[in-house]
Scaffold this active site. Structure first.
Site, PDB file in Angstrom:
ATOM      1  CG  ASP A  46      -2.847   5.203  -4.144  1.00  0.00           C
ATOM      2  OD1 ASP A  46      -2.196   5.091  -3.093  1.00  0.00           O
ATOM      3  OD2 ASP A  46      -2.724   6.141  -4.948  1.00  0.00           O
ATOM      4  CG  HIS A  58      -2.220   0.710   1.009  1.00  0.00           C
ATOM      5  ND1 HIS A  58      -2.516   1.402  -0.153  1.00  0.00           N
ATOM      6  CD2 HIS A  58      -3.321   0.860   1.812  1.00  0.00           C
ATOM      7  CE1 HIS A  58      -3.713   1.934  -0.063  1.00  0.00           C
ATOM      8  NE2 HIS A  58      -4.228   1.629   1.123  1.00  0.00           N
TER       9      HIS A  58
END
Length: 530
Positions: free
Chosen positions: A505, A501
């Protein structure tokens, strides 16, 4: 005379341990006949004979650590094996100013200048420092795992003092000179830096003869009958230790036939065969240093040392969890169209290309297609930079008896279905046989893991660092689905994308997974590049 040298071991791998010699000096060998086996932290490498002839001598014995292109032995070619060439070389004999003839730069990795300096100091009656040998490229520290000697013991030159462990190999440290072990600086369990000090050897009038004073023939002699284990100063090769761990047998069940009583893989295989043919009896656990909660549990416990591969897997997976911000998103795919297309063309495909048409080529193609649209899933973080890969080196996770490995299919985005299927089949076979090189498991940009072959319905795969994405495939299971207002039974598969992450995204991860789903539910999109 033809030299036998260590082959290329793979990208960034600079050393290996000689696990087993299949031949001994004086044996006849044919071209490409296996001479010995080398072991790194992930793969086993067999060294074939480059010519036909007679193995005249073994330069690097079992258990020694060697670098790439190091000399392993010599072969006298057919018709050229004179009396002198047939005589085994004394691999431990050393001149006053250098290491063993034909083995410069090998052994424990210490330089000849360091070794000769230590020896001259010992001859002058001074103490000699035992230093950490060269551990290999990018390896800066090691852990002292075992001391074979204690303070006050007399040691001969080149006698094994202790063993160090890194994340790649085990390194034996020999005595740089004869004398008495006067001090141990780094005890067992201590982490030491490269070129750190391990111990001190003091001079002794009664311990000046080096170990090389023994006849050369004794280097390859077998232990006395009935001696099931090596001497206290000898450690079995890593291949034998791994075989014992995998077979679940203890060392005292194996009759060592290697150098100085070391156990070989063949010895372990013989012990396993003997155990299987003998009547079943209850055996004591391999070791149980911790007392069980209940006394009667002791006989039912077994403790087996982790193999180097398993230790490396554990470390890399934990590093991935510690370094990356791993998040997993899920979706499901209707496999109806892929299964229909596969059933329609699998016989023609196999007849033309000589390869079985499986599901992996569809998933590989679908992922390559999606990675073009969402390039951050095919990227990696390097410090404060993001490195985008304009190619796809697809890692395909494969389970083997030794553990999980991930061979890499290079430039998978440029391959056809047939080329992908052939590459996956070939890599899978080499993985199961333990023949993969380090180079074949490095450089991947994205990974596919198929837990469905083991019956997994859903899972959250862990990233293979430094990659930023891994796709988990699962079991195909018939489930009721609503199609155009009607309930129909469809072959469904859950998909899981784990991603970093920090760089990917949520929007990018979901988009990637949806594109894979669309390509699989309508394979024609792959042909139209949609």
């Amino acid at each position: 005379m033809t030299e036998v040298r260590v082959p290329t071991l793979g990208e960034s791998v600079t050393e290996a341990t000689v696990a087993t010699w299949f031949k001994k000096p004086g044996d006849k060998v044919a071209v490409d006949e296996m001479l010995c086996e080398l072991e790194t932290d992930k793969v086993t490498v067999e060294v074939p004979s480059p010519v036909a002839g007679t193995l005249s001598d073994i330069v690097t014995a079992e258990g020694e650590t060697v670098g790439v292109d190091a000399l392993l032995g010599n072969i006298a070619e057919e018709g050229n094996a004179g009396p002198e060439e047939m005589k085994p070389r004394d691999t431990t004999a050393r001149s006053e100013d250098g290491p063993a003839s034909g083995a410069a730069g090998q052994g424990s990795g210490q330089g000849s200048g360091q070794r000769s300096g230590q020896r001259s100091g010992q001859e002058g009656g001074q103490s000699v420092d035992v230093m950490v040998p060269t551990l290999g490229e990018s390896v800066t520290e090691a852990t002292v795992s075992t001391w074979f000697k204690k303070v006050g013991d007399t040691v001969a030159q080149d006698e094994m003092l202790c063993e160090l462990e890194t994340d790649k190999v085990s390194v034996e440290v020999p005595a740089p000179a004869a004398g008495v072990l006067s001090e141990i600086v780094a005890t067992e369990g201590t982490t030491v830096q490269a070129n750190g000090k391990l111990a001190v050897i003091g001079g002794s009038a009664g311990a000046t003869a080096p170990a090389a004073s023994a006849p050369a023939e004794t280097q390859y002699s077998t232990p006395p009958a009935g001696n099931a284990g090596p001497g206290k100063d000898v450690k079995d090769g890593p291949a034998a230790e791994k075989a014992m761990a995998e077979a679940g047998i203890s060392r005292d069940q194996v009759q060592g036939s290697g150098r100085d009583g070391r156990a070989t893989k063949a010895d372990v295989a013989a012990a396993v065969a003997a155990a299987n043919s003998a009547p079943a009896v209850s055996s004591a656990p391999v070791s149980a240093p911790r007392a069980p909660v209940h006394a009667d549990d002791a006989a039912r416990e077994e403790r087996v040392k982790m193999t180097r591969l398993r230790q490396t897997i554990a470390r890399r997976l934990k590093d991935a969890q510690n370094a990356a911000a791993i998040l997993t998103t899920y979706n499901e795919v209707d496999m109806t169209e892929v299964m229909a297309l596969r059933n329609q063309y699998k016989e023609q495909f196999e007849k033309k290309h000589g390869a079985r048409l499986g599901f992996m080529s569809f998933f590989t193609k679908a992922c390559c297609h999606a990675l073009k649209e969402v390039p951050e899933v095919n990227a990696e973080i390097d410090g404060t930079d993001i490195v985008y890969k304009n190619f796809v080196h697809m890692g395909v996770a494969a389970g083997t008896p030794q553990g999980l490995v991930v061979p890499v299919i290079r430039d998978a985005d440029q391959m056809s279905f047939a080329e992908i299927e052939k590459a996956i089949a070939e890599k899978g076979k080499r993985a199961r046989d333990g023949k993969l090189s380090m180079a074949e498991m490095q450089g991947g940009t994205f990974t596919i893991s198929n837990g469905g072959v083991y019956g997994s319905l859903m899972s959250s795969p862990i990233l293979n660092p430094p990659q930023s994405g891994i796709l988990g495939m699962h079991k195909i299971q018939d489930r009721p689905m609503v199609i155009n207002g009607e309930i129909k039974i469809r072959p469904m598969m859950y998909l899981a994308l784990s991603y970093d992450h920090r760089i990917v995204d949520g929007k990018g991860a979901v988009t990637f997974l949806v594109r894979v789903k669309e390509a699989l539910e309508d394979p024609r999109r792959l042909l139209m590049d949609l």
